[in-house]
Design an enzyme around this catalytic site. Sequence first.
Site, PDB file in Angstrom:
ATOM      1  N   HIS A 168     -40.758  21.622 -18.054  1.00 42.16           N
ATOM      2  CA  HIS A 168     -41.625  21.472 -16.880  1.00 42.16           C
ATOM      3  C   HIS A 168     -40.983  22.260 -15.743  1.00 42.16           C
ATOM      4  O   HIS A 168     -39.754  22.270 -15.617  1.00 42.16           O
ATOM      5  CB  HIS A 168     -41.686  20.005 -16.410  1.00 42.16           C
ATOM      6  CG  HIS A 168     -42.710  19.166 -17.103  1.00 42.16           C
ATOM      7  ND1 HIS A 168     -42.493  17.840 -17.417  1.00 42.16           N
ATOM      8  CD2 HIS A 168     -43.965  19.439 -17.531  1.00 42.16           C
ATOM      9  CE1 HIS A 168     -43.576  17.332 -17.999  1.00 42.16           C
ATOM     10  NE2 HIS A 168     -44.491  18.287 -18.089  1.00 42.16           N
ATOM     11  N   CYS A 264     -39.283  13.785 -11.363  1.00 43.22           N
ATOM     12  CA  CYS A 264     -40.287  13.370 -12.352  1.00 43.22           C
ATOM     13  C   CYS A 264     -40.788  11.951 -12.088  1.00 43.22           C
ATOM     14  O   CYS A 264     -41.911  11.609 -12.426  1.00 43.22           O
ATOM     15  CB  CYS A 264     -39.708  13.368 -13.763  1.00 43.22           C
ATOM     16  SG  CYS A 264     -39.046  14.927 -14.300  1.00 43.22           S
TER      17      CYS A 264
HETATM   18  N1  ARG Z   1     -40.886  12.331 -21.575  1.00 42.46           N
HETATM   19  C1  ARG Z   1     -41.632  12.962 -20.573  1.00 42.46           C
HETATM   20  C2  ARG Z   1     -42.333  14.190 -21.153  1.00 42.46           C
HETATM   21  O1  ARG Z   1     -41.764  14.848 -21.949  1.00 42.46           O
HETATM   22  C3  ARG Z   1     -40.793  13.344 -19.407  1.00 42.46           C
HETATM   23  C4  ARG Z   1     -41.597  13.894 -18.271  1.00 42.46           C
HETATM   24  C5  ARG Z   1     -40.754  14.385 -17.169  1.00 42.46           C
HETATM   25  N2  ARG Z   1     -41.553  14.719 -16.071  1.00 42.46           N
HETATM   26  C6  ARG Z   1     -41.423  15.819 -15.338  1.00 42.46           C
HETATM   27  N3  ARG Z   1     -42.184  15.978 -14.308  1.00 42.46           N
HETATM   28  N4  ARG Z   1     -40.593  16.769 -15.661  1.00 42.46           N
HETATM   29  O2  ARG Z   1     -43.454  14.470 -20.814  1.00 42.46           O
END
Ligand code: ARG
Length: 704
Positions: A168, A264
């Site tokens: 991300h 996050c």
């Molecule tokens: N386990 C989640 C996923 O893989 C973690 C999300 C993390 N969020 C972020 N905005 N980076 O989607």
Amino acid sequence: MTASIRFLMCAPSHYDVDYVINPWMEGNIHKSSKDNAVEQWQALYQIMSETAAVDLVKPQSGWPDMVFTANAGLVLGQTVVLSRFLHRERQGEEPFFKQWFEAQGFTVHELPKDLPFEGAGDALFDREGRWLWAGYGFRTELDAHPYIAQWLDTEVLSLRLMDERFYHLDTCFCPLANGYLLYYPAAFDAYSNRLIELRVPAEKRIAVNEADAVNFACNAVNINHLVIMNQASDDLKQRLAGVGFEVIETPLTEFLKAGGAAKCLTLRLTEPIQSELHAEAAIESRTLYLEGHLLDLGLINQALDLIVEGGGSFQVLQFDLGEQRQSMSSAKVKVSAPDHEVMEKIMSQLIDLGAVALPDEVCDAQLESVTQTGVAPDDFYSTTIYPTEVRVNGDWIRVQNQRMDGVIVVSQTTEGPSAHCKLLRDVQLEEQVVIGVEGIRSVRKLDSRESRPAEEFSFMGAGVSSERRVELVVEQVGWEFRKLRDQGGKVVVVAGPVVIHTGGGEHLIRLIRGGYVQALLGGNAIAVHDIEQSLMGTSLGVDMNRGVSVRGGHRHHLKAINTIRRCGGIPQAVEQGVLTSGVFYECVRNEVPFSLAGSIRDDGPLPDTHMDLIAAQADYDRHVKGADMILMLSTMLHSIGVGNMTPAGVKLVCVDINPAVVTKLSDRGSVESIGVVTDVGLFLSLLVKQLDRLTLPYSQVSAR
Ligand code: ARG
């Protein structure tokens, strides 16, 4: 508390690592401690609440990642673009977030189905609100960016993520107040880094190292001068302090196990709006058409892979799968790229695969004049081995002299326009060179599955032992040789001195005498060693019969050179009765033309060797013209040189003991080239045997 700044969070009541959708989750299933998670989350909530208002959305059982509210959507003013999760594991969160936004009176935009976008996890506003940075490559599709630009009426700058660990944008990129940027450059491709550098001046870029990056230092929440994060090195803290930021560390290790940290776990609901700035996305899209044996030849995968590898994204608008083995498939593919430059690069590669623009999008090729002899305009289209056509005045014309690494020159003749491949160094003042990627198409032989040469000449997949492979290649090459000789075809042999050292000379002689070879190309050395052997029985001083060095043998090749120099050249030496055997003797006797190209390490050279390399290339080119097949025997330099001037459709066989050479040559993306890793002397002896077999009467063949 600054009530004008609001965030959304979600308590970790149902948080756990239940599945694996990013590399952080691997090996961490059910490994996070509930109590610790709650405690860590509470601490973050506490810190946030001291500086901003924090709203809460109700956690839902069965949706453990809902704690990561950054992925709920992207908010600007009263508008939200709802996330469309890539993974099914998180798609169930969407309706809950949607409900919450609607209940708060937000206008909710939803992307078309199958167009993933993971909210503020992949889209971060410049803290001054000047533009939106949007990530793509893992969770969000590039094609989602224009929707966001339009709905939020903002400029979108697309950044391509390259490292799975930073899937991300918010895991490796954090815009800070006053135009600063905290980020991990290695997570992005070169174009994206350039874009970042264009927008953020060097003194405002705070690049973190890998150690800070994997501690999620970039996954930070910035509220005015505060930067809240899991952990930062002393060095990073100092650098941030140096430009006026205070780091608040709060351990979030339980959430790192799921691939998330401070940023996050929060979603900013109040973003700065700059009303005088408006929608803009540099993203370009084009629709292309591909036809042929798209599946059988793996063309569709190749095309889609190169779009993605090139930094673009695609949407297959239509795919008609041919029903039978002979039927062709066709596909209409929409290609998107973050900017024009990336688009042109992707397009030129797709053209090489045979893709064409849709009829209503086709235009003439763009031409630009040469303003300096031997120098092409910067944006020149560089040619491939495949037959190519360019569109001039509405008509498609075939490019003559096709070869790779050239440019296309269009000229006007009395019969209308014509197009030629030319080397850069050969372009003349005022000549019109094709630039860009418009109005160019390449014709890959895809029309008839049965007639394509690959059918008879391509190879056996995996599972073939290397010995059997050599046999198979020999069988096929033998068959081709005989056919071509009988049809009056043209076989060019490119050979290195190893042919002589490995005792292959006598077999090559058999091929020449048998009428199988129409031209021989090589360097100074093969001729020197062949002649040394003929005159003195040694090759580089080694007795060819006994395999041992001969006393004083190191002089032999120089003596050979000297002798030929005295005669004035190889043909003269044959005429004068000085040279009476060997490969080059046979060439002269059988009127097989040869061309020798020199190099820096040549002894002598022989009078026949071209030491002017431009002249040598031109002479090779003359011999390669019209070839049906080229047999390359143990010479990397000359084989690659020849490969460069050979258009598609010419069968290339490369034999070398070094696999790297073979791969390099047979990997031209051409179905007609094959390589075999083996001893070249052995190969030639097997080939001669095979040709003997093929010319024996049938009764004798079957009796064997
Ligand atoms: N386990 C989640 C996923 O893989 C973690 C999300 C993390 N969020 C972020 N905005 N980076 O989607």
